[in-house]
Structure formats: C-alpha cells, structure tokens
Design a protein around this motif. Structure first.
Motif, PDB file in Angstrom:
ATOM      1  N   GLY A 123     -15.979  15.015 -30.101  1.00  0.00           N
ATOM      2  CA  GLY A 123     -17.376  14.983 -30.492  1.00  0.00           C
ATOM      3  C   GLY A 123     -17.749  16.086 -31.476  1.00  0.00           C
ATOM      4  N   GLN A 124     -16.755  16.603 -32.193  1.00  0.00           N
ATOM      5  CA  GLN A 124     -17.019  17.673 -33.146  1.00  0.00           C
ATOM      6  C   GLN A 124     -16.977  17.107 -34.570  1.00  0.00           C
ATOM      7  OE1 GLN A 124     -17.803  20.932 -31.790  1.00  0.00           O
ATOM      8  NE2 GLN A 124     -18.021  19.343 -30.224  1.00  0.00           N
ATOM      9  N   VAL A 125     -17.929  17.528 -35.387  1.00  0.00           N
ATOM     10  CA  VAL A 125     -18.102  16.911 -36.698  1.00  0.00           C
ATOM     11  C   VAL A 125     -16.915  17.219 -37.616  1.00  0.00           C
ATOM     12  CG1 VAL A 125     -19.512  16.853 -38.785  1.00  0.00           C
ATOM     13  CG2 VAL A 125     -20.602  16.896 -36.523  1.00  0.00           C
ATOM     14  N   ILE A 126     -16.340  16.148 -38.172  1.00  0.00           N
ATOM     15  CA  ILE A 126     -15.261  16.265 -39.153  1.00  0.00           C
ATOM     16  C   ILE A 126     -15.865  16.435 -40.536  1.00  0.00           C
ATOM     17  CG2 ILE A 126     -13.353  15.020 -40.246  1.00  0.00           C
ATOM     18  CD1 ILE A 126     -12.955  13.599 -37.506  1.00  0.00           C
ATOM     19  N   ASP A 127     -16.887  15.638 -40.826  1.00  0.00           N
ATOM     20  CA  ASP A 127     -17.567  15.743 -42.118  1.00  0.00           C
ATOM     21  C   ASP A 127     -18.826  14.878 -42.059  1.00  0.00           C
ATOM     22  OD1 ASP A 127     -18.035  16.614 -44.690  1.00  0.00           O
ATOM     23  OD2 ASP A 127     -16.220  15.740 -45.550  1.00  0.00           O
ATOM     24  N   ASP A 128     -19.685  15.073 -43.042  1.00  0.00           N
ATOM     25  CA  ASP A 128     -20.787  14.133 -43.235  1.00  0.00           C
ATOM     26  C   ASP A 128     -20.573  13.457 -44.575  1.00  0.00           C
ATOM     27  OD1 ASP A 128     -21.367  16.292 -44.866  1.00  0.00           O
ATOM     28  OD2 ASP A 128     -23.515  16.259 -44.446  1.00  0.00           O
ATOM     29  N   GLY A 129     -21.255  12.350 -44.772  1.00  0.00           N
ATOM     30  CA  GLY A 129     -21.062  11.625 -46.020  1.00  0.00           C
ATOM     31  C   GLY A 129     -21.999  10.441 -46.110  1.00  0.00           C
ATOM     32  N   THR A 130     -21.723   9.588 -47.092  1.00  0.00           N
ATOM     33  CA  THR A 130     -22.565   8.410 -47.273  1.00  0.00           C
ATOM     34  C   THR A 130     -21.712   7.161 -47.270  1.00  0.00           C
ATOM     35  OG1 THR A 130     -22.467   9.026 -49.606  1.00  0.00           O
ATOM     36  CG2 THR A 130     -24.552   9.365 -48.481  1.00  0.00           C
ATOM     37  N   ILE A 131     -22.237   6.130 -46.651  1.00  0.00           N
ATOM     38  CA  ILE A 131     -21.577   4.827 -46.663  1.00  0.00           C
ATOM     39  C   ILE A 131     -22.327   3.946 -47.660  1.00  0.00           C
ATOM     40  CG2 ILE A 131     -21.132   2.728 -45.356  1.00  0.00           C
ATOM     41  CD1 ILE A 131     -20.818   4.468 -42.868  1.00  0.00           C
ATOM     42  N   PHE A 132     -21.630   3.454 -48.666  1.00  0.00           N
ATOM     43  CA  PHE A 132     -22.198   2.528 -49.640  1.00  0.00           C
ATOM     44  C   PHE A 132     -21.787   1.121 -49.224  1.00  0.00           C
ATOM     45  CE2 PHE A 132     -23.588   5.158 -53.341  1.00  0.00           C
ATOM     46  CZ  PHE A 132     -23.275   6.400 -52.815  1.00  0.00           C
ATOM     47  N   HIS A 133     -22.760   0.288 -48.912  1.00  0.00           N
ATOM     48  CA  HIS A 133     -22.427  -1.114 -48.625  1.00  0.00           C
ATOM     49  C   HIS A 133     -22.487  -1.857 -49.962  1.00  0.00           C
ATOM     50  CE1 HIS A 133     -22.897  -4.645 -45.577  1.00  0.00           C
ATOM     51  NE2 HIS A 133     -21.916  -4.816 -46.419  1.00  0.00           N
ATOM     52  N   LEU A 134     -21.341  -1.904 -50.643  1.00  0.00           N
ATOM     53  CA  LEU A 134     -21.293  -2.343 -52.042  1.00  0.00           C
ATOM     54  C   LEU A 134     -21.673  -3.811 -52.178  1.00  0.00           C
ATOM     55  CD1 LEU A 134     -17.932  -0.588 -52.976  1.00  0.00           C
ATOM     56  CD2 LEU A 134     -20.247   0.245 -53.395  1.00  0.00           C
ATOM     57  N   SER A 135     -21.041  -4.634 -51.359  1.00  0.00           N
ATOM     58  CA  SER A 135     -21.398  -6.046 -51.289  1.00  0.00           C
ATOM     59  C   SER A 135     -20.961  -6.476 -49.900  1.00  0.00           C
ATOM     60  CB  SER A 135     -20.671  -6.840 -52.377  1.00  0.00           C
ATOM     61  OG  SER A 135     -19.270  -6.704 -52.205  1.00  0.00           O
TER      62      SER A 135
END
Ligand code: FAD
Lengths: 410, 518
Positions: free
Chosen positions: A117-129
């Motif tokens: 339960g420890q954060v590896i990273d944050d980021g963004t998910i792009f739902h391209l299509s």
C-alpha cells in the motif's frame, strides 16, 4: 556537458544501434530548437534525456506561464501504451482508483502502490480510444507494468521515445493553439483529449498540465517535433510565448498543490528504508482510493491502514515572512517536532511563503498552527527564524480560467 | 449443505491435514483429481501385475507426531523393511556398505571410519535444529506477536545450546556446499559420492552448489532410519485416509478442481471440472503454490507483488523415476544377495555427481546420471507376481525444461539409464519385461506438480520457514481470506513427512477460531 561525444555533437537517440544504451543522456526531439533559445545552457537530466533547468531566467519563465504562455518539453516523461481486451481490468488492478470512470477521450489522475500500500508513483491515464490507454509518469516503470500483465490478456509497450510532447501552459495558451489552426480547441474541457490534423500526421491535444492553470499538452511523432515547436512559437509570438525549464515548473506545481515523486514522497520501488514511503492516504490522496472495486495492488494493506490509522498527513502551509522554507523542520507551537517540509517556494502569485509538508498524525488539520524552522543567510551570515505557519485546505493558486470553457481569447 | 473446509488434493499432506481437522470436529471434504489417493506418495500398477511406489519410494522422514497422534500403525501402516543400509556401488564390484554410522568394504580406512562417526554426530546435531522447526509454525520476523517471538527465541537458543565450537561450525557450514564439507572430512571416493546424494536428491543442485549443506541437513532432520512401508509408499496415504474417514472426513477421487471461487476478498468454495460448485468457508490447498495461486485462483485475483513472488519460486524438477518389471532378481557385480534389498546408489565419486549436474545447467540431461535404486518386491510379495521383481530408481539429473523437449529424447535417455544399470548389473536388460520412465514432465502431468518438483519448490534458505513458499503466504496462510496451504510447498517442505499437513491444520484451527470470535 553529458551526452556530448568528442566532436561536441549531441547524438540523437538511435534504437537500431545495439549500443544505444552507452549514450547516457539523449537530446529530446526538440533539442535543436531548445538549444537555439537556451541562453544559459543549463541542462539537467530527466531519466535518459537532457532537460533544460532554465532557458534564460527561471522567474521570467514562471511569469510567462502565469501571464502569457510557456512551453515545457514533456518528452522525457514515461509513456506506456496499454492495450488489449484486458487493458481495463489490468489497469484497475494496477491503480487505486476506478479506471472505468475515465471515458474514452478523457484523462484521469491516479496513483499506484506496492502490495504494502505504499505509493510507487503518481501519473495520468489517457483513455486514447475505446480500450486503448496511455499511462504517463515521471519515473520509469516498465518492469512493474510487465509484472502486472501476468494473467491478463494485455500488452504493455514503452512508447516514451516514440512520442514527442510539449506542455503549453498559461492564459494565452488556448488562443495560441487557435492561431495555430486547431479548430475547435476552445471547446475542450479540462481532461479532454482531441486529435487534430498536423503536417501529414496527427496532433493529439489534451487539456492537462502540471501548473494548475489553463493549459494543454501536445503529443506528436518525434519527426514532427521541430515543426510543432516552430508553428507553436510562430502562433504564440504576439501572445508572449516563452520556453520554460524545470525550475519554473517546480514553482508552478507547488502553487497548484501538486506532489512530485522524489520530493513529496519517495517512489516505493526506489526506497531502501521501507518506513520512508507513504500511502495514498498519507499524501492526501484518499479520494483516489476506491475500495468498492475488487483486488487492486495495496488494497489489503490500505484497508488495514484505514482501520489502524495513518502515520502522516501531507499538508499545505501558509508561512509568515518571505523566506522559502526549504527542507525545514515543522514543530507544533509547543515546539514538538512533528514533520518536515517536502517542497517550498516563495509564491509570486500568492505573494506568500508556501510549502507542502509531511507531518505526523493527528497533526495537519485545516487551520492548525505550526512553527517552521527556517535557516537563511545574508551575505554568508546565517540566521534562523521560527516562522508561524497555518495549514490551509485551499490550493494556493487556482484561477477561474483553469476550468473555464471556452477560455478567454487573446 | 456447505462444508466447513475443502481440501484440494489427496496427497499425504492433504490427507494428514484432513485427518487433524476432522479430528478437531470440522466438516472436511477432500477433493483429489486422480483416481487414486496419495499424490506423490502412492502405490500404483505400472504394468499388469506389477505395483510400484510411483513417486516417493523410501520412507525416512515421516513426522513422529503424525505417526503417533493419528495412530497410523493401528490403521494399516506396516513395514516390509526398516533401517535399511546404503550400498554405494563400485564399478569393479568392491562396494561400500554404510549402516548405523559405520562403513564396510571397499578398503575404507580407519581415519574415514572415525571421520564418518564425527560427521554423523555433528550433522545430526545441526539437523536437529532444523528438525525442531518442522513442528513449529514458522515465525514472522518483524513482529510483536508473542508466539512468533517465542519460536525465534527457541531457535536462537537451539543454536546457542550447541556450545561454542559446534555453534561456530554450524554458522560456518549452513550456507556453503556439501562438496567442501565432504572433501574436508573424507578420503574415500565412494563414501563422498554416497553422502553427497543426501544434499542433491530432489534438488536442482550439484554437490558444489551453495545451499547443498542445507538440503543435506533438511534430509537428515527427519531421518529415522530408511524404511519401506509394506505395500509401498501408498500405504502411508491409505493409513492417513483411513484415519481421516474415521473422523468423518469425506474423501472424493476423480474430482478435479478447476477454480477456487472468490467473492470480494474471501474464498467461497471451488468449482470442479464437470461444473459442480462446492461452497465452503475455508479452502485448503495441498497443490503446489504455483498451481494454487496461478492456476486455480488466478493472478488477477492477487496483488501483483505477490504474483511476482509466486512466479519467481524456483521449481525446476530434475529427478526422473524409472520403474522396471523384471523377470527375476538382477545380479549386481560383487554384491551379495543379502544386500539387494537395501538402498543402492550409483554415485561412485563426488566429482562424478558434480559432472552429472553440469549438463542440467545448460538444459541437458546427465550423460552419466546418478541413481537411487530399490527392489521393493524383494521383501514385499504384494508388489509383483511370484518370482518376478520390481525395480524402482530415482534418476538424476533430468531437467524439467530439457532443451528441445522430452518427447523426442525420453526413449534415448531411458536406454542410456538402462546401459548404466547394465554396467553394474550385467544382464539386467534381458530381464526387463516392462519399463516406465517418468520424466519431470510426466511427474507434472501425473501428480499435478508444477515443474515436477519433489518439494513443490526448491528447498533453500531463501525459500524456507517464513519465506516458504513466499512471504505473505507463509504460516500456511495466503493473501486471500479463507484460503490456506498445506502441501510440500509450505514449511517444512517436501518428502513424505506429513508435517506441513499437521502444522497447517493447527494454523487453520487457530485462524478459524479467530474468525468465529470476531
Ligand atoms: C520422483 C520423486 C521421488 C521422490 N522420492 C521420495 C522419497 O523417496 N522419499 C520421500 O520422502 N519423498 C520423496 N519425494 C518427495 C515426496 O514424494 C513429496 O514431497 C510429497 O509426496 C509431497 O506430498 P504432498 O501431499 O505435499 O503433495 P502431493 O503428493 O503432490 O499431493 C498433492 C495432490 O494434489 C492433487 N491436486 C493437484 N491439483 C489438483 C486439482 N486441481 N484438483 C484436485 N486435486 C489436485 C494432486 O493430484 C496430488 O494428489 C519424491 C518426489 C518425487 C517427485
């Protein structure tokens, strides 16, 4: 300068060459253009890329982003393509939030955790299509993502080097894109993705950014990178466009209250001391943890943490005085040590000394007062102040134009 | 009607676990995929009229507690042979016979005799430290739990109680290889070859591999003399099944579990191949950890770090099994008839054993394999027709992942092994009526053990105790509520012991009591 060979030339990235790994720092596809405007020649590193720290003056670059528009090279950011019939369930097992809520043509913020339960990273998910996703983050994660594919009908490929990207941020950004010929770009809502014809190819635009302001991110094939830069600067000429480096961005993101790996939390996979990592709750990201969905990495540990209580709170501090509180210790007003500042700046827009800080629970409630120990020097004479600070719940700088659609024209 | 507990697999550990749980009043159903119970502790026909222990063929580690507490002797377990000797075959017929801490023949020197006694003394002592852990639920390391701390403290104390010299020696050798230890202590090649087999049987190790002292100690830890159950190793499983049934357990064969069912974070039961669903409040799997987690539960129902750990368990089987139906007793050069029924080894010297291992590193089988041979029918006429005999041999090394596959190479390998036997027992080829070779691939298919691995996963210091089969599934638990493990993949590993089944039962009883209270 790293990345230069003996002839002083910067080698372009060449994956057909077997020993491409010998090159320690690659120029981005925008390199020729960056170099032309980089008066300081202050290059830093972002993963395997050269990344400008500042082009001519980080404060001026900052003001360009807040008052006109600024261009930041995003190419070094990790970009992973996730596709196949099980892309959605695989992503849902990877990250803590419900990915189903990110519809095609939309972008969503997320974090992902270890089993602990420890954060590896944050980021963004792009739902391209429909069913095609791109995951973007600061750190590299191919190994972990491949581990996550076991048992799923999904493919993960690293397209970091196959996509050139620029962030265009600031109040005149929309007008600049319109002037560049992107018809209808003004109708994009925050977190929307749109595609526009560009040269013989396609330009992907997302209304996203790391500045908490009106802004867009632009994604093209590397061979059109220079053309994109040129057309952008041409269209932005009268709209105050400037190139911007890491230092300016670092200020913008603290004003926006965004956390950054390596600063506000340690990526769990790069942390030796296991107690030095943070859970999403401890980074103020409980809204990203969805226990209504079944198995996801860290679920069990996070449920236990929720029952047991968290160790830390990540807080925004408004600090008296004008000295940035970098690396400061945080105390209660009774002088008990309860935490440290993780990011701090003098905020030109908020006209205040502001900071993000990690403090031990139960501290960190909105309105709570702390003392922040700041060391500073004037001409080599060091002084120390115990500055008063307040926990604030609102982001330091969040202009209405950030969400306004269509944005104002310039 | 819902079951309290379903046990996947009717191998000896699954059956032992069932017996203990049923004895404690639980409603237990055992589901075994094969037509016959026993798993790798089974006696089955391999040619019309010929029976063999198709997996394990010698009994030397059976847990004393299991034997006593479940009264296996009153429930059918008997022995055709006890305290068997070991015969180390020499090609010239001047064999070495090892029994009760002494060796005879082959010109063994007094110095080696003395060294052997000393070796047996300290190895037995060190092995007992590991042995005492067999009956303890492995502790967690970073813990405040008092019983975990007690186990850790007891083990530390066991090591301290060795005294200064032995303690130092234990800490010196525990992580190194058996080759160095045997070279330090002995001169006789046959003696070194034979003793090195204790470290390498059932492992993916050669005598010079690190960890081979640990595997030797593990094997010696449960050693109570080498014995042959009457009716073969299946008799152990049958006795356990009898006890389990007496206490009310239901045991089904030909019941192939295809899926462990989950709802939310909990296991709810299992689904069988024919579509039948059986619900239960707890599921205990004696299948190997990879089969259990990857095959039956599915990686998607587990967190990714755990999936990686399970996939990284080393479980590459290297032991093959040869079964021969013989027209009469084979004649080993220079071996008196009275010794034919003992444990017979082909491991003429330790370099030979190491060379046999060399090929597996590169995905090939040994050119000159080592063998552990038994002739169980000699003292047990239930196994073969009158005047005929059964030879059962463990052959190493035969890697699971043989380059270019076993299909095209099994026949040639079998011939090579028979040639090897022929060297020591001329004429044996003519005596063969039927033959069966089980490669690790066949073992995987027949016993449903991934990689065909003896221990359901390599036995090593990093895959032992609280690390076995992997962190977060040690202590017979799993990351999924209501799912437990009880097979050789758990502490204390493989070999026909029953300890994993017994320890698992007590862990499950403890956990379910806690569930009922909360
Ligand atoms: C070639 C060989 C030789 C050996 N020789 C010896 C020896 O001489 N002495 C010794 O002490 N040990 C020996 N061993 C080791 C010993 O046999 C094993 O470690 C031990 O039998 C394992 O017992 P178990 O009950 O834990 O697992 P297993 O015996 O493997 O039992 C597991 C059971 O689960 C069943 N199962 C698996 N999947 C499913 C499913 N999906 N649905 C239903 N049922 C399922 C299997 O059919 C099997 O019956 C040998 C092993 C091998 C492979």
């Amino acid at each position: 300068m790293s990345g230069a060979d003996n002839s002083g030339m910067i080698k372009a990235i060449d994956f057909s060459s077997k020993d491409h790994y010998r090159t320690k720092a690659f120029p981005s596809p925008f390199f020729t253009r960056q170099q032309a405007v980089n008066e300081l020649q202050e290059w830093g590193r972002w993963a395997d890329y050269l990344s400008p720290r500042a082009y001519y003056c980080s404060s001026m670059e900052y003001f360009a982003a807040r008052n006109a528009s600024a261009v930041f090279d995003l190419t070094p950011m990790s970009k992973y393509r996730i596709s196949g019939p099980d892309a959605l369930p695989c992503l849902n097992r990877l990250v803590t939030r419900q990915v189903e809520k990110i519809k095609p043509g939309r972008v969503g913020y997320c974090v992902w955790c270890t089993d602990a339960g420890q954060v590896i990273d944050d980021g963004t998910i792009f739902h391209l299509s429909e069913g095609e996703y791109r995951l973007c983050s600061q750190e590299r994660h191919l190994d972990w993502l491949l581990t996550n594919t076991v048992g799923f009908d999904v493919t993960v490929s690293d397209e970091t080097h196959m996509v050139a990207a620029l962030a265009l941020q600031g109040p005149t950004s929309c007008a600049t894109l319109k002037a560049m010929g992107l018809e209808g770009v003004e109708n994009m809502k925050p977190f929307d993705i749109e595609y526009f014809p560009f040269e013989e190819s396609q330009l992907m635009v997302s209304r996203t950014g790391f500045t908490g302001d009106l802004g867009y991110e632009l994604w093209v094939e590397p061979r059109y990178a220079e053309a994109l830069w040129d057309r952008l600067f041409e269209a932005g000429k009268l709209r105050g466009i400037q190139a911007m480096g890491d230092e300016a961005l670092a200020m913008l993101r603290v004003e926006a209250g965004f956390i950054q790996a390596g600063h506000d939390f340690m990526p769990a996979h790069a942390t030796v001391r296991t107690t030095h990592t943070r859970s999403p709750f401890e980074l103020g990201l409980s809204w990203l943890v969805d226990f209504d969905k079944p198995v996801f990495n860290g679920r069990k540990a996070l449920l236990e943490e929720q029952a047991r209580g968290h160790r830390y709170n990540l807080v925004k501090l408004d600090i008296d005085g004008n000295k940035p509180a970098n690396d400061s210790f945080v105390y209660t007003t009774g002088k008990k040590l309860i935490g440290t500042v993780t990011s701090a700046i003098w905020s030109p827009s908020a006209k205040a000394s502001i900071a993000l800080a990690s403090v031990k629970t139960p501290h960190g409630q909105s309105g709570e007062e702390f003392l922040v120990e700041i060391y500073y020097q004037k001409e080599l004479k060091w002084s120390r102040v115990m500055a008063r600070a307040r926990v604030v719940s609102d982001v330091f700088f969040t202009p209405p134009r950030r969400r306004q659609t269509p944005p104002a024209d310039f | 009607m819902t079951n309290d507990i379903i046990i996947i697999g009717g191998g000896h550990n699954g059956l032992a676990c069932a017996a203990y749980l049923a004895k404690a009043g639980k409603r237990v159903t055992v589901l075994e995929a094969a037509e016959q119970l026993g798993g790798a502790a089974i006696t089955r026909e391999f040619a019309p009229g010929y029976q063999v222990s198709a997996g394990a063929h010698l009994l030397y580690m059976l847990d004393k507690n299991v034997r006593k507490e479940l009264a296996l002797e009153s429930n059918g377990l008997a022995f055709s042979q006890s305290n068997m000797k070991t015969v180390a075959l020499a090609e010239d017929g001047d064999h070495l016979v090892i029994a009760n801490n002494s060796a005879q023949g082959a010109g063994i020197t007094d110095a080696d005799q003395v060294a052997l006694q000393e070796y047996q003394r300290f190895m037995t002592r060190f092995a007992s430290i590991i042995g005492r852990l067999h009956n303890r639920i492995p502790p967690r390391i970073a813990t405040k739990n008092s019983s975990d701390l007690l186990t850790l403290a007891k083990t530390a104390l066991d090591i301290r109680m060795l005294g200064r010299d032995d303690m130092r020696e234990f800490l010196r050798i525990a992580g190194i290889n058996i080759y160095d230890i045997l070279q330090e202590n002995f001169d006789h090649p046959l003696l070194k070859g034979a003793l090195s087999m204790d470290g390498i049987l059932g492992t993916n190790l050669g005598p010079r591999s690190n960890n081979s002292v640990f595997t030797t100690l593990h094997r010696l830890s449960g050693l109570q003399g080498i014995n042959m159950p009457r009716g073969g190793l299946g008799a152990v499983s049958e006795a356990l099944a009898t006890v389990a049934r007496k206490h009310g357990a239901t045991i089904r064969t030909s019941a192939v579990v295809t899926r462990i069912c989950m709802q939310g974070d909990r296991v709810t039961g299992v689904e069988l191949q024919d579509g039948e669903e059986i619900s239960a409040s707890a599921v205990v799997s004696s299948a190997d950890p990879r089969t259990t987690f990857m095959g039956l539960l599915g990686a998607r129902n587990l967190e990714a770090g755990f999936v990686r750990r399970i996939n990284n368990i080393r479980m590459r089987g290297t032991a093959a099994k040869l079964h021969l139906a013989l027209d009469g007793l084979p004649a080993f050069k220079g071996l008196e008839a009275g010794l034919l029924g003992e444990r017979i080894l082909i491991a003429p010297d330790i370099e030979y054993v190491e060379r046999a291992f060399n090929q597996v590193k590169y995905g090939q089988h040994s050119v000159h394999p080592v063998a552990e041979i038994t002739l169980p029918s000699l003292h047990d006429d239930s196994l073969a027709p009158n005047g005929k005999h059964v030879l059962s041999a463990i052959i190493q090394y035969a890697p699971y992942d043989l380059k270019n596959g076993w299909a095209s190479q099994k026949a040639a390998f079998t011939e090579q092994v028979i040639d090897l036997l022929e060297q020591y027992a001329p004429g044996i080829r003519q005596q063969i009526i039927h033959q069966e070779m089980l490669t690790p691939v066949d073992i995987e298919r027949e016993f449903r053990i991934s990689g065909g691995h003896w221990h359901h996963g390599e036995l090593a210091i990093d895959q032992f105790l609280m690390l076995r089969p992997a962190p977060h599934s040690a202590q017979y638990l799993s990351p999924v509520d209501g799912l437990y493990l009880c097979g050789a993949g758990s502490h204390p590993g493989g070999g026909v012991m029953g300890s994993a089944g017994r320890n698992a039962a007590s862990a499950i009883l403890k956990a379910t009591q806690k569930d009922e209270r909360s």
